[in-house]
Design a protein around this motif. Sequence first.
Motif, PDB file in Angstrom:
ATOM      1  N   LEU A  54      -1.547   9.955   7.777  1.00 50.58           N
ATOM      2  CA  LEU A  54      -2.105  11.394   7.319  1.00 50.58           C
ATOM      3  C   LEU A  54      -3.406  11.721   7.900  1.00 50.58           C
ATOM      4  CD1 LEU A  54      -0.648  11.971   3.636  1.00 50.58           C
ATOM      5  CD2 LEU A  54       0.217  12.818   5.716  1.00 50.58           C
ATOM      6  N   MET A  65      -0.663   1.377   6.232  1.00 51.79           N
ATOM      7  CA  MET A  65      -1.722   1.162   6.656  1.00 51.79           C
ATOM      8  C   MET A  65      -2.817   2.400   6.097  1.00 51.79           C
ATOM      9  SD  MET A  65      -0.867   0.319  10.596  1.00 51.79           S
ATOM     10  CE  MET A  65      -2.332   0.973  11.487  1.00 51.79           C
ATOM     11  N   GLY A  66      -2.152   3.296   5.790  1.00 55.43           N
ATOM     12  CA  GLY A  66      -3.070   4.493   5.247  1.00 55.43           C
ATOM     13  C   GLY A  66      -3.923   5.365   6.543  1.00 55.43           C
ATOM     14  N   ASN A 119       7.066   9.791   6.199  1.00 57.52           N
ATOM     15  CA  ASN A 119       6.409   9.860   4.680  1.00 57.52           C
ATOM     16  C   ASN A 119       7.435  10.290   3.495  1.00 57.52           C
ATOM     17  OD1 ASN A 119       3.909   8.380   5.077  1.00 57.52           O
ATOM     18  ND2 ASN A 119       2.648  10.119   5.318  1.00 57.52           N
ATOM     19  N   ASP A 163       9.987  17.704   0.543  1.00 62.65           N
ATOM     20  CA  ASP A 163      11.117  16.335   0.251  1.00 62.65           C
ATOM     21  C   ASP A 163      11.617  16.385  -1.352  1.00 62.65           C
ATOM     22  OD1 ASP A 163       9.352  14.748  -1.190  1.00 62.65           O
ATOM     23  OD2 ASP A 163       8.144  14.481   0.727  1.00 62.65           O
ATOM     24  N   THR A 171      -3.460   4.321   1.038  1.00 64.45           N
ATOM     25  CA  THR A 171      -2.161   4.158   0.884  1.00 64.45           C
ATOM     26  C   THR A 171      -1.673   3.576  -0.320  1.00 64.45           C
ATOM     27  OG1 THR A 171      -0.339   2.766   2.170  1.00 64.45           O
ATOM     28  CG2 THR A 171      -2.366   1.785   1.878  1.00 64.45           C
ATOM     29  N   THR A 172      -0.378   3.814  -0.703  1.00 69.09           N
ATOM     30  CA  THR A 172      -0.021   3.405  -2.080  1.00 69.09           C
ATOM     31  C   THR A 172       1.183   2.328  -1.601  1.00 69.09           C
ATOM     32  OG1 THR A 172       1.387   5.211  -1.984  1.00 69.09           O
ATOM     33  CG2 THR A 172      -0.558   5.293  -3.496  1.00 69.09           C
ATOM     34  N   LYS A 173       1.656   2.147  -0.531  1.00 74.00           N
ATOM     35  CA  LYS A 173       2.546   1.491   0.086  1.00 74.00           C
ATOM     36  C   LYS A 173       2.251  -0.256   0.362  1.00 74.00           C
ATOM     37  CE  LYS A 173       4.000   5.311   2.586  1.00 74.00           C
ATOM     38  NZ  LYS A 173       4.240   6.007   3.871  1.00 74.00           N
TER      39      LYS A 173
HETATM   40  P1  ADP Z   1       0.615   5.309   4.774  1.00 71.76           P
HETATM   41  O1  ADP Z   1       2.129   5.814   4.927  1.00 71.76           O
HETATM   42  O2  ADP Z   1       0.642   3.967   5.687  1.00 71.76           O
HETATM   43  O3  ADP Z   1       0.680   4.801   3.362  1.00 71.76           O
HETATM   44  P2  ADP Z   1      -0.247   7.898   4.958  1.00 71.76           P
HETATM   45  O4  ADP Z   1      -1.630   8.317   5.477  1.00 71.76           O
HETATM   46  O5  ADP Z   1       0.798   8.298   6.099  1.00 71.76           O
HETATM   47  O6  ADP Z   1      -0.270   6.341   5.277  1.00 71.76           O
HETATM   48  O7  ADP Z   1      -0.033   8.036   3.639  1.00 71.76           O
HETATM   49  C1  ADP Z   1      -1.013   8.036   2.759  1.00 71.76           C
HETATM   50  C2  ADP Z   1      -0.494   7.896   1.319  1.00 71.76           C
HETATM   51  O8  ADP Z   1       0.198   9.325   0.753  1.00 71.76           O
HETATM   52  C3  ADP Z   1       0.920   7.240   1.230  1.00 71.76           C
HETATM   53  O9  ADP Z   1       0.841   5.982   0.859  1.00 71.76           O
HETATM   54  C4  ADP Z   1       1.551   7.875  -0.041  1.00 71.76           C
HETATM   55  O10 ADP Z   1       0.963   7.475  -1.260  1.00 71.76           O
HETATM   56  C5  ADP Z   1       0.947   9.370   0.050  1.00 71.76           C
HETATM   57  N1  ADP Z   1       2.313  10.152   0.353  1.00 71.76           N
HETATM   58  C6  ADP Z   1       2.428  10.601   1.706  1.00 71.76           C
HETATM   59  N2  ADP Z   1       3.462  11.510   1.914  1.00 71.76           N
HETATM   60  C7  ADP Z   1       3.887  11.483   0.577  1.00 71.76           C
HETATM   61  C8  ADP Z   1       4.976  12.122  -0.006  1.00 71.76           C
HETATM   62  N3  ADP Z   1       5.991  12.846   0.963  1.00 71.76           N
HETATM   63  N4  ADP Z   1       5.087  12.013  -0.964  1.00 71.76           N
HETATM   64  C9  ADP Z   1       4.428  11.318  -1.893  1.00 71.76           C
HETATM   65  N5  ADP Z   1       3.441  10.564  -1.491  1.00 71.76           N
HETATM   66  C10 ADP Z   1       3.169  10.766  -0.312  1.00 71.76           C
END
Ligand code: ADP
Length: 613
Positions: free
Chosen positions: A578, A574-575, A517, A549, A568-570
């Motif tokens: 975490l 898949m969200g 992430n 980071d 998720t913001t990607k």
């Molecule tokens: P995904 O990676 O599929 O989006 P995650 O559950 O791993 O799902 O992450 C959820 C969201 O949390 C990410 O889409 C992102 O917006 C935010 N995120 C996670 N880690 C970080 C990080 N180190 N810095 C900024 N945003 C983060």
Amino acid sequence: MIMHLSALFFSVAALLTPIQVTAQEARPRSILVLDQSDMRGPFYHQVFSGLRSAVTADRQSHITLYTESLDLSRFHGRNHEANLQRYFGDKYHGIPIGTVVSVGSATLELVLRWRSELWPGVPVVFAMVDEIDLARLRLPDNVTGNIVKVPLADSIKAARAMVPGLQTVVFVGDAWDGLSIYKNWKEEIPVAAAGLDVIDFVGQTMAEVRKGVAALPDKSAIIYSAMFSDGQGTYFPPATAVSLIAEKANRPIVVAAETFLAPGGAGGFVLLPHRMGEDVGRLALRVLNGEPASSMPPAVADAVKPIFNWLQMQRWGVSESNLPPGSEIYFRESSLWERYRWQTIAIAAALLMQAALISVLLHERHKRNDAELESRHRMTELAHVNRHATAGELSSSIAHELNQPLGTILTNTETAQLILNSPSPDLSEIKEILADIRRDDLRASEVIHRMRSFLTRAPYESKDIDINDTLREVFDFLSVQASARNVAMYLKPSASSLWVKGDPVQLQQVIMNLILNSMDAMVPMPYGRTVIGRTEKNGESSAVVSISDSGPGIPPEKLNEVFDPFFTTKQQGMGIGLSIARTIVQAHKGRIWAENQTGGGAVFRLSLPLALS
Ligand code: ADP
């Protein structure tokens, strides 16, 4: 003539107003009770207490009770009687007496003889006189009372109930003519005991009786009237005499007074002294309240009842079903259940409730265990899916990682071919090349092995792990990826090992998700992409792993939301990364949270309980 007329007038008037004729004036509120024997013995004491309870029940006004024991079973003769008369004459001179209550036929006989001198016109109420004595005494006016009937036939009936197949009856008691209500038994024997053998200890000394009753034949029962004296100058309260006889008797003793049961009587149709006292008390009360004694003819008192002694029944093996109908049993030892019924019910209820509670708790625990197992299974499944996704993400760098040794192997093989084709091949160089090929091959297979073990569907297992090792392994695993994505990774483990209990593969997964992430978040950063992994001890009980980071950080309002499933913001996200990380950490009894660093970038921390050493 005038006198005659006026007498006639009064008689007619009296007939027309019968109440005035029968109802005499209320009498002085006092009763003189004369007992035939000793009022301190249990029998006469019971009679007196029954009488007292009956007269005190009348709330009209207080009644004074005088009581005297004539002691006629120990002192006899004209002289004694004359002394008593003088004594009472002196003692009660000038004391108003409402009624005289006499207990026992010998007492009644004396009272009737003394009345004209000592208590002229005073009504007499008697108790404990049998029909034969009553007939003999030819009651004068103003005398009433309760007749008592204690037939020998009843005692024989009781004896038969206690000794099935009764053959012998054994009489024990004072000489017949010294007895009060039992003296008629002598005449009743031929009829009542017809067909039975009779052993007669009547009038014998206590020593003789005790000896005799110790060696009675089978199928016999002792019939005890009352023993006051053993004829040798030793006197007993008759209840005491029963206990002395019971000590030695080898057969049950049939008794005829309730007070003889406790000291060892086995049972019988017994006289109830308290009830007798109550009955005579009620009669005396009516007399005091103005009812003429002559208007209440003597009646047979209901003061005899079949009562048996449970302890003696056990001793002689008497069955309850043999007893005459309506029998009552005294001294029955209540069972534990009867004695402690409420305590037992309360304890049983408490135990039942406790058992129910325990089974509910066990059931809940079982359900919880099942649910925990189920959720752990689901989590393992999800983690597996998540690993596949990660593997997809990592595939380009894996390919790169494999390409490198494969390319080197190819180059080395071609070089070796060239050397071998030369006229004088340098074998030592060939050897070196082969060694390089071998090393690269091992490197490639190491990459494949790592990938395969990463993708293995491993069941949850819990072991002691040093979290520093876990972090280091993930860093190694992602090093190629990091360099491919232009990310610098720094590892800052704690000085000493941090042992936690958990599943190494799952914890690796959590850390890997966090690092990937971070790498994703730093894509927009043109330079200075940095990931720092730290471990430290927090107090004595937990270890904290943090992945920070140099990315843009997380909007403060989303710091919690990022852990929600499918957040998720990607674009390709898949969200679930975490959310899986949080589930895994919680299954390890730990906590995970996100923060923004003051200097920019996000930091994810996970705290895990230290394993007990
Ligand atoms: P995904 O990676 O599929 O989006 P995650 O559950 O791993 O799902 O992450 C959820 C969201 O949390 C990410 O889409 C992102 O917006 C935010 N995120 C996670 N880690 C970080 C990080 N180190 N810095 C900024 N945003 C983060």
